[in-house]
Design a protein around this motif. Structure first.
Motif, PDB file in Angstrom:
ATOM      1  N   VAL A  59       0.898  -1.173   0.084  1.00 11.61           N
ATOM      2  CA  VAL A  59       0.116  -0.300   0.025  1.00 11.61           C
ATOM      3  C   VAL A  59       0.728   1.223  -0.109  1.00 11.61           C
ATOM      4  O   VAL A  59       1.758   1.365   0.839  1.00 11.61           O
ATOM      5  N   ILE A  60       0.647   1.905  -1.217  1.00 17.44           N
ATOM      6  CA  ILE A  60       1.612   3.076  -1.101  1.00 17.44           C
ATOM      7  C   ILE A  60       0.697   4.654  -1.080  1.00 17.44           C
ATOM      8  O   ILE A  60      -0.634   4.358  -1.434  1.00 17.44           O
ATOM      9  N   GLY A  61       1.314   5.736  -0.672  1.00 22.06           N
ATOM     10  CA  GLY A  61       0.555   6.783  -0.564  1.00 22.06           C
ATOM     11  C   GLY A  61       0.940   7.848  -1.784  1.00 22.06           C
ATOM     12  O   GLY A  61       2.242   8.056  -1.809  1.00 22.06           O
ATOM     13  N   LEU A  62       0.182   8.529  -2.736  1.00 26.23           N
ATOM     14  CA  LEU A  62       0.532   9.293  -3.763  1.00 26.23           C
ATOM     15  C   LEU A  62      -0.223  10.799  -3.506  1.00 26.23           C
ATOM     16  O   LEU A  62      -1.452  10.546  -3.020  1.00 26.23           O
ATOM     17  N   THR A  63       0.522  11.615  -3.932  1.00 28.27           N
ATOM     18  CA  THR A  63      -0.270  13.073  -3.691  1.00 28.27           C
ATOM     19  C   THR A  63      -0.906  13.408  -5.161  1.00 28.27           C
ATOM     20  O   THR A  63      -0.035  13.444  -6.077  1.00 28.27           O
ATOM     21  N   ALA A  64      -1.987  14.055  -5.036  1.00 32.94           N
ATOM     22  CA  ALA A  64      -2.450  14.552  -6.401  1.00 32.94           C
ATOM     23  C   ALA A  64      -3.467  15.321  -6.158  1.00 32.94           C
ATOM     24  O   ALA A  64      -4.419  15.154  -5.206  1.00 32.94           O
ATOM     25  N   ASP A  65      -3.620  16.201  -7.219  1.00 38.95           N
ATOM     26  CA  ASP A  65      -5.011  17.216  -7.158  1.00 38.95           C
ATOM     27  C   ASP A  65      -5.558  16.802  -8.488  1.00 38.95           C
ATOM     28  O   ASP A  65      -5.353  17.067  -9.604  1.00 38.95           O
ATOM     29  N   THR A  66      -6.847  16.088  -8.249  1.00 38.18           N
ATOM     30  CA  THR A  66      -7.466  15.465  -9.434  1.00 38.18           C
ATOM     31  C   THR A  66      -8.329  16.585 -10.386  1.00 38.18           C
ATOM     32  O   THR A  66      -8.659  16.404 -11.425  1.00 38.18           O
ATOM     33  N   GLY A  67      -8.021  18.095  -9.804  1.00 39.11           N
ATOM     34  CA  GLY A  67      -8.685  19.043 -10.664  1.00 39.11           C
ATOM     35  C   GLY A  67      -7.690  19.694 -11.434  1.00 39.11           C
ATOM     36  O   GLY A  67      -8.083  20.633 -12.184  1.00 39.11           O
ATOM     37  N   MET A  75       0.751  11.663 -11.179  1.00 35.66           N
ATOM     38  CA  MET A  75       0.154  10.868 -10.239  1.00 35.66           C
ATOM     39  C   MET A  75      -0.114   9.366 -10.949  1.00 35.66           C
ATOM     40  O   MET A  75       0.406   8.265 -10.318  1.00 35.66           O
ATOM     41  N   ALA A  76      -0.321   9.426 -12.049  1.00 37.75           N
ATOM     42  CA  ALA A  76      -0.671   7.944 -12.884  1.00 37.75           C
ATOM     43  C   ALA A  76       0.778   7.464 -12.957  1.00 37.75           C
ATOM     44  O   ALA A  76       0.990   6.170 -13.102  1.00 37.75           O
ATOM     45  N   ARG A  77       1.797   8.357 -13.433  1.00 36.10           N
ATOM     46  CA  ARG A  77       3.116   7.631 -13.882  1.00 36.10           C
ATOM     47  C   ARG A  77       3.580   7.019 -12.608  1.00 36.10           C
ATOM     48  O   ARG A  77       4.149   5.925 -12.552  1.00 36.10           O
ATOM     49  N   ALA A  78       3.529   7.797 -11.596  1.00 37.56           N
ATOM     50  CA  ALA A  78       4.035   7.268 -10.159  1.00 37.56           C
ATOM     51  C   ALA A  78       3.275   5.941  -9.867  1.00 37.56           C
ATOM     52  O   ALA A  78       4.016   5.238  -9.290  1.00 37.56           O
ATOM     53  N   ALA A  79       1.999   5.851  -9.812  1.00 39.34           N
ATOM     54  CA  ALA A  79       1.356   4.614  -9.486  1.00 39.34           C
ATOM     55  C   ALA A  79       1.681   3.557 -10.575  1.00 39.34           C
ATOM     56  O   ALA A  79       2.014   2.513  -9.964  1.00 39.34           O
ATOM     57  N   VAL A  80       2.090   3.930 -11.821  1.00 41.59           N
ATOM     58  CA  VAL A  80       2.471   2.570 -12.592  1.00 41.59           C
ATOM     59  C   VAL A  80       4.125   2.173 -12.162  1.00 41.59           C
ATOM     60  O   VAL A  80       4.076   1.172 -12.290  1.00 41.59           O
ATOM     61  N   ARG A  81       4.733   3.197 -12.277  1.00 40.05           N
ATOM     62  CA  ARG A  81       6.048   3.135 -11.749  1.00 40.05           C
ATOM     63  C   ARG A  81       6.169   2.202 -10.437  1.00 40.05           C
ATOM     64  O   ARG A  81       7.031   1.176 -10.319  1.00 40.05           O
ATOM     65  N   GLU A  82       5.537   2.459  -9.403  1.00 38.44           N
ATOM     66  CA  GLU A  82       5.462   1.659  -8.127  1.00 38.44           C
ATOM     67  C   GLU A  82       4.671   0.435  -8.038  1.00 38.44           C
ATOM     68  O   GLU A  82       5.222  -0.674  -7.491  1.00 38.44           O
TER      69      GLU A  82
END
Length: 259
Positions: A59-67, A75-82
């Motif tokens: 379980v990882i925590g990522l920061t993003a403003d979806t707006g 965020m998407a790049r970080a999620a795929v990387r991790e």
């Protein structure tokens, strides 16, 4: 029941508290690797660390403003990387509703909850379709079926309409898209609101909550983990027969018949 989620990889936006955090916990408990996403880095990383320890899952925590387009892309790049890839997207990020949403906030609400959901879908769904499997669960709300707030109704109806369009587009590629409408749910934020409203009306929080529960068929407010159980099923391969439709996770709103 085995939801067949072991080895799947999920992103949950609005994942640092409430329904989003509960959904992350439910998915991790089923063996999925989970990225919790929220705007506050400290909060989301703390929650992710706790869930990892509690469930034994990644379980990882990522920061993003979806707006914001650039923030979602990063965020998407970080999620795929991790995680290696993303199979499941739970769209849950939205401005906290502490009562009726002012109608002049419509533009901001649409940007975060409607366009924000679409930004995340565009970031993750193409790769799901290429792999031939995926799940997108959009968390909206019963304001889609009730009056009382123009902004609240518009944003949730828009999410439901977007869901059906995406389901028709992505379904043939193995990606199911559904929308969940929670009712009043016993999150920390909701309990704070109950306390505030009770104080203004000169009653206790318990009495005020009882009044709210009277409009629910099960006789009480639904808990976040109960909404999360619905989300976890929709994220599962077992939910293939449900696509494009709304699932109500409210405990049953009394009165109206929807068919």
């Amino acid at each position: 029941m085995d939801l067949q989620l072991a080895g799947r990889r999920a992103v949950v936006t609005g994942g640092s508290r409430g329904i989003g955090l509960a959904a992350g916990r439910a998915l991790a408990a089923e063996g999925a690797a989970v990225a919790l996403v929220a705007r506050n880095a400290r909060d989301v990383q703390d929650r992710a660390a706790r869930l990892a320890k509690e469930t034994g899952a990644q379980v990882i925590g990522l920061t993003a403003d979806t707006g914001d387009d650039a923030s979602v892309t990063a965020m998407a790049r970080a999620a795929v990387r991790e995680l290696g890839a993303v199979d499941i997207l739970v769209n849950n990020a939205a401005a906290t509703n502490r009562g009726a949403i002012p109608d002049d906030d419509l533009e901001a609400e649409i940007n975060v909850k409607v366009r924000g959901y679409l930004r995340c879908v565009r970031a993750f769904a193409p790769a799901m379709a290429e792999r031939g499997w995926g799940r997108v669960i959009n968390v909206a709300g019963l304001a889609a079926r009730q009056s009382g707030s123009i902004t609240g109704s518009v944003r949730n109806v828009a999410v439901a309409a977007m869901t059906k369009n995406l389901a028709d587009e992505l379904g043939p590629s193995g990606v199911n898209v559904t929308v969940v409408h929670p009712g009043a749910t016993r999150t920390e934020t909701m309990l704070d609101i109950v306390g505030e409203r009770a104080a203004r009306s000169g009653t206790t929080a318990e009495e005020f909550e009882s009044r709210m529960a009277a409009s629910v068929s099960i006789g009480r407010l639904v808990r976040p983990e109960e909404v999360a159980a619905v989300i976890a099923f929709l994220a599962s391969p077992l939910s293939v027969a449900i696509n494009g439709d709304a699932v109500i996770a409210s405990g049953g709103a009394r009165g109206a018949i929807h068919y």
